[in-house]
Write a protein that holds these residues in place. Structure first.
Motif, PDB file in Angstrom:
ATOM      1  N   TRP A   1      27.025  15.739 -12.091  1.00 34.09           N
ATOM      2  CA  TRP A   1      27.521  15.839 -10.732  1.00 34.09           C
ATOM      3  C   TRP A   1      26.379  15.540  -9.785  1.00 34.09           C
ATOM      4  O   TRP A   1      25.235  15.370 -10.213  1.00 34.09           O
ATOM      5  CB  TRP A   1      28.195  17.155 -10.452  1.00 34.09           C
ATOM      6  N   MET A   2      26.674  15.510  -8.500  1.00 37.20           N
ATOM      7  CA  MET A   2      25.693  15.105  -7.493  1.00 37.20           C
ATOM      8  C   MET A   2      25.308  16.249  -6.550  1.00 37.20           C
ATOM      9  O   MET A   2      24.794  16.002  -5.461  1.00 37.20           O
ATOM     10  CB  MET A   2      26.236  13.918  -6.701  1.00 37.20           C
ATOM     11  N   ARG A   3      25.550  17.480  -6.953  1.00 38.30           N
ATOM     12  CA  ARG A   3      25.205  18.626  -6.107  1.00 38.30           C
ATOM     13  C   ARG A   3      23.735  18.522  -5.679  1.00 38.30           C
ATOM     14  O   ARG A   3      22.856  18.297  -6.503  1.00 38.30           O
ATOM     15  CB  ARG A   3      25.424  19.938  -6.848  1.00 38.30           C
TER      16      ARG A   3
ATOM     17  N   PRO B   1      22.482   7.905  -3.378  1.00 37.17           N
ATOM     18  CA  PRO B   1      23.549   7.406  -4.255  1.00 37.17           C
ATOM     19  C   PRO B   1      22.945   6.938  -5.582  1.00 37.17           C
ATOM     20  O   PRO B   1      21.845   6.387  -5.605  1.00 37.17           O
ATOM     21  CB  PRO B   1      24.162   6.247  -3.474  1.00 37.17           C
TER      22      PRO B   1
ATOM     23  N   HIS C   1      28.873   4.562 -14.808  1.00 38.68           N
ATOM     24  CA  HIS C   1      29.489   5.117 -13.599  1.00 38.68           C
ATOM     25  C   HIS C   1      28.696   4.578 -12.414  1.00 38.68           C
ATOM     26  O   HIS C   1      27.508   4.867 -12.265  1.00 38.68           O
ATOM     27  CB  HIS C   1      29.470   6.647 -13.585  1.00 38.68           C
TER      28      HIS C   1
ATOM     29  N   ALA D   1      27.814   6.940  -7.659  1.00 34.50           N
ATOM     30  CA  ALA D   1      28.006   8.385  -7.536  1.00 34.50           C
ATOM     31  C   ALA D   1      27.644   8.796  -6.101  1.00 34.50           C
ATOM     32  O   ALA D   1      26.605   8.409  -5.571  1.00 34.50           O
ATOM     33  CB  ALA D   1      27.153   9.139  -8.549  1.00 34.50           C
ATOM     34  N   VAL D   2      28.515   9.564  -5.484  1.00 35.48           N
ATOM     35  CA  VAL D   2      28.419   9.885  -4.065  1.00 35.48           C
ATOM     36  C   VAL D   2      27.462  11.060  -3.843  1.00 35.48           C
ATOM     37  O   VAL D   2      27.613  12.116  -4.467  1.00 35.48           O
ATOM     38  CB  VAL D   2      29.817  10.234  -3.506  1.00 35.48           C
TER      39      VAL D   2
ATOM     40  N   LEU E   1      25.783  14.381  -2.770  1.00 33.97           N
ATOM     41  CA  LEU E   1      26.244  15.740  -2.467  1.00 33.97           C
ATOM     42  C   LEU E   1      27.625  16.078  -3.030  1.00 33.97           C
ATOM     43  O   LEU E   1      28.109  17.181  -2.841  1.00 33.97           O
ATOM     44  CB  LEU E   1      26.208  16.016  -0.960  1.00 33.97           C
ATOM     45  N   SER E   2      28.250  15.164  -3.743  1.00 33.66           N
ATOM     46  CA  SER E   2      29.577  15.418  -4.306  1.00 33.66           C
ATOM     47  C   SER E   2      29.477  16.369  -5.499  1.00 33.66           C
ATOM     48  O   SER E   2      28.542  16.292  -6.290  1.00 33.66           O
ATOM     49  CB  SER E   2      30.221  14.109  -4.763  1.00 33.66           C
ATOM     50  N   GLU E   3      30.458  17.229  -5.607  1.00 32.20           N
ATOM     51  CA  GLU E   3      30.542  18.112  -6.773  1.00 32.20           C
ATOM     52  C   GLU E   3      31.615  17.637  -7.746  1.00 32.20           C
ATOM     53  O   GLU E   3      31.961  18.349  -8.699  1.00 32.20           O
ATOM     54  CB  GLU E   3      30.757  19.553  -6.326  1.00 32.20           C
ATOM     55  N   ALA E   4      32.110  16.424  -7.535  1.00 34.49           N
ATOM     56  CA  ALA E   4      33.076  15.846  -8.471  1.00 34.49           C
ATOM     57  C   ALA E   4      32.389  15.652  -9.826  1.00 34.49           C
ATOM     58  O   ALA E   4      31.235  15.229  -9.895  1.00 34.49           O
ATOM     59  CB  ALA E   4      33.582  14.506  -7.947  1.00 34.49           C
TER      60      ALA E   4
END
Length: 163
Positions: free
Chosen positions: A92-94, A99, A115, A118-119, A121-124
């Protein structure tokens, strides 16, 4: 009324001070994690060889920290995560500010899944799509720029020492 306003302002200042102290503590903790570096080569099916310098995330603390809190990374750099054995991996990107593109690698360094973008701050959750031993994180856009595809190979001393 003036007393209540002064109390409110004092409370706001106190909260701001606590937040600043916590942010400072997080940045100090992040700075305490150290990463060894080594050269790495990406060999594409098209015959290209791309030389990079990677930081190694090989222990739990390093893997947890990863590239968090970084504001930039040189174009020819990345981070190689070694998970000690092939297994499904989730990333994840926490707290990651830049990017990233991710290459998921088997125990021989072969790219099994990509992949892109990756965005920050995203937690996806970003899944490896199956068992992998390594994840190579590069600046966003690197997969396209370097022409990386599944089946390409990543070579380094770290991957060569897998066993």
């Amino acid at each position: 009324m003036r007393g209540a306003l002064n109390n409110l302002l004092h409370g706001v200042r106190l909260i701001c001070a606590v937040i600043a102290l916590l942010a400072f503590g997080m940045s100090v903790a992040a700075a305490q994690v150290r990463f060894d570096k080594q050269p790495l080569t990406i060999e594409t099916g098209a015959g290209a060889r791309h030389q990079l310098t990677v930081e190694l995330a090989v222990d739990p603390q390093q893997r947890e920290q990863g590239l968090m809190y970084r504001k930039q990374m040189p174009t020819d750099h990345g981070m190689l995560f070694d998970f000690d054995e092939a297994r499904p991996v989730s990333m994840w990107m926490r707290n990651t500010l830049i990017p990233l593109d991710m290459l998921f690698l088997d125990d021989k360094g072969v790219v099994t899944h990509l992949h892109e973008g990756a965005v920050p701050l995203s937690e996806a959750i970003i899944s490896s799509g199956g068992p992998v031993r390594y994840v190579l994180e590069l600046n966003g856009g690197a997969i396209k720029t370097l022409g990386i595809k599944p089946g390409d190979r990543v070579v380094s001393r770290q991957i060569g020492s897998a066993g």
